[in-house]
Write a protein that holds these residues in place. Sequence first.
Motif, mmCIF file in Angstrom:
data_model
loop_
_atom_site.group_PDB
_atom_site.id
_atom_site.type_symbol
_atom_site.label_atom_id
_atom_site.label_comp_id
_atom_site.label_asym_id
_atom_site.label_seq_id
_atom_site.Cartn_x
_atom_site.Cartn_y
_atom_site.Cartn_z
ATOM 1 N N SER A 192 2.385 6.938 -9.587
ATOM 2 C CA SER A 192 2.043 5.815 -9.910
ATOM 3 C C SER A 192 0.840 5.292 -9.837
ATOM 4 C CB SER A 192 3.179 4.287 -10.063
ATOM 5 O OG SER A 192 2.761 4.230 -8.845
ATOM 6 N N THR A 193 -0.079 5.834 -8.332
ATOM 7 C CA THR A 193 -0.996 4.937 -7.961
ATOM 8 C C THR A 193 -1.876 6.143 -7.990
ATOM 9 O OG1 THR A 193 -0.561 5.447 -5.758
ATOM 10 C CG2 THR A 193 -0.177 3.891 -7.040
ATOM 11 N N ILE A 203 -4.765 8.173 -13.854
ATOM 12 C CA ILE A 203 -3.994 8.800 -12.636
ATOM 13 C C ILE A 203 -4.505 10.431 -12.178
ATOM 14 C CG2 ILE A 203 -1.518 7.795 -11.506
ATOM 15 C CD1 ILE A 203 -1.680 5.525 -13.232
ATOM 16 N N ASP A 206 -7.092 11.185 -10.454
ATOM 17 C CA ASP A 206 -7.156 10.539 -8.853
ATOM 18 C C ASP A 206 -5.551 11.215 -8.430
ATOM 19 O OD1 ASP A 206 -9.378 8.987 -10.354
ATOM 20 O OD2 ASP A 206 -7.518 7.397 -10.523
ATOM 21 N N TRP A 207 -5.028 11.560 -8.684
ATOM 22 C CA TRP A 207 -3.493 11.856 -7.297
ATOM 23 C C TRP A 207 -4.071 13.256 -7.358
ATOM 24 C CZ3 TRP A 207 -0.313 15.688 -6.339
ATOM 25 C CH2 TRP A 207 0.547 16.378 -5.745
ATOM 26 N N ALA A 254 5.526 5.696 -6.019
ATOM 27 C CA ALA A 254 4.584 4.674 -5.509
ATOM 28 C C ALA A 254 3.604 5.420 -5.888
ATOM 29 C CB ALA A 254 5.185 4.136 -4.244
ATOM 30 N N SER A 255 3.835 7.419 -5.425
ATOM 31 C CA SER A 255 2.544 7.860 -5.507
ATOM 32 C C SER A 255 1.770 8.440 -6.459
ATOM 33 C CB SER A 255 2.966 9.358 -4.652
ATOM 34 O OG SER A 255 2.228 10.802 -4.102
ATOM 35 N N ASP A 286 0.689 -1.212 -0.051
ATOM 36 C CA ASP A 286 0.250 -0.118 -0.045
ATOM 37 C C ASP A 286 0.544 1.411 -0.097
ATOM 38 O OD1 ASP A 286 -2.549 1.253 0.760
ATOM 39 O OD2 ASP A 286 -1.660 2.310 1.763
ATOM 40 N N THR A 287 0.455 2.437 -0.823
ATOM 41 C CA THR A 287 1.101 3.465 -1.373
ATOM 42 C C THR A 287 1.496 3.814 0.714
ATOM 43 O OG1 THR A 287 0.939 3.832 -3.470
ATOM 44 C CG2 THR A 287 1.366 5.509 -1.938
#
Length: 556
Positions: A417-418, A541, A544-545, A414-415, A194-195
């Motif tokens: 890309s997710t 993404i 979403d960010w 990670a942040s 998990d990020t």
Amino acid sequence: MKILWLDSIFLSEFNLYSVENVFEITVVYLTTLKIILICVYRPPTKQAVDYCTFLENLEITLNKISNRSFESIVVCGDFNIDFLVESNEKEQFLNLINSFNLDITVKVPTRKTLKSKKAIDQIILNKNTTRYEIMTKGLGYSDHDAQILTILGNVNTDTSNKTRICRLFTKNKINLFYDFLLQESWDAVYNAVDTNDKFNLFFSKLSFHFNAFFPLKKRNLNNSRNNNSWITQGIRISCKNKRTLYFISKHHNVSSDFHAYFRKYKSILRKVIAQAKIMKNDQDIFKANNKTKAMWNIVKNITTSSHNFVENLVLNDNDRKVSDPGKVASLFNEHYSRIAADLTKGLKPQNSSSYVPQKIFDTMFVSETSSSEILRIVSKLKNKYSAGLDEFPDCLLKTCAPALIHPLTHIFNASLSTGIFPDIFKTAKVRPLYKKGNKNEIQNYRPISLLSVFSKTLERLFYTRMESFLRKNQAFSDSQHGFRKSKSTETAIFSFLKDVASSMDQNEAPIGIFLDLSKAFDVIDHNILLSKLPSHGIRGIALDWISSYLKHRSQS
């Protein structure tokens, strides 16, 4: 000798009774000693009506103060009444202060010349203040002697408010901290799925070492250095000589040549002091990275009597005054939390698609970052020790970035890309900064949000990608001069003047309409903003960010 720092509250409500050139007054409450200090100046005047007004306003002031629960009262100042000779003015004044159980303490001359000696300056205390000492001293700054009051006995000497809990960042400790980080294993961070877990594990390890090397300690502010670094040993000696010459000129029958020498000495010393201050300012500007900011700081220090940061805040809350720090913080929290709702109250809901000037069919791609990019962003951080809620300062990250670069690169990717902005960065430390006007009114303070240095670095990574995408797709208007590279207020003014000149050349009458949007960023509706972003190519993404960044934020 122990120096006692005094906390004080300026009681501005007593300014109502001040009358220029008749009764000039300032009232301060010394909270450390629980003493109310009244400073009075009465200009020399022969008009009876002015003296009556002076006595009336002094009586009103003392009456207002006596109705409040102050432990002690000290009234001091230049009253321009000679307390060494009997007069109607002196009798009326003494009758007034005696009615409030006050009495004079200075019974020696305070203004001495070759022709006269008068006691026109005075310090007035409660009659029950039995243990005190009073003395006068000529300092050379004025033809009035200074009056020095020493109150003997048990006074409130609690200096806990003048200590600060802080961390000490020494060069030796920073080097040890850096070496220790080089030996740290970040495998748990790399293995987490998990990020948010990655960020939490990173911060857990980092905070453990951070608190071990830089623990919170009480620091006595009495040890803080003043800003008078322009004062050299030579200036100190010259000032001492000037005071000696002043004493000789006042208390001895000296020749006119001596007086002329003294005047010349004072004139030269004033010029030396002025030049020393100029040289100090020049050095500060020369050493500063931001020359313009350094110059404005010098101007502010010269033209204002205090820094914008206000201690011991007392706020007006309806009909009551709030001074408890916890309650003051709660008032600020409520005020800043409801600003947007208060400003938009009564406005009609807007259609989220009512204004979309263009549609960008390309979709923004959030590329991964690299160690070199992060180091480049960190190197541009300011060398300052202010920090967000994690208390990790910018300058420490600049020094230790090479030891942290691998885990930082991993968690930032990670942040990105997710599309998840870490929850640990969503709390801002807010400091109310005084702007202008009455310091007791909450609306006269603007919030300064202090963010984590890691949050600022991650935000900059996303910003460079979004700005590059929007610029490539020509999403920016040529009329937008704010928040854009190579554009500023100067380019906006130039564009405006160019349009005005062009209109006048064509015999047109240009008209300017200038709008100032109150709390423009605070009142932006996040739902409307998020609904419009896809039309500008920010989808998937990237969307979403931004959505994760805006949601569930808090302040401390």
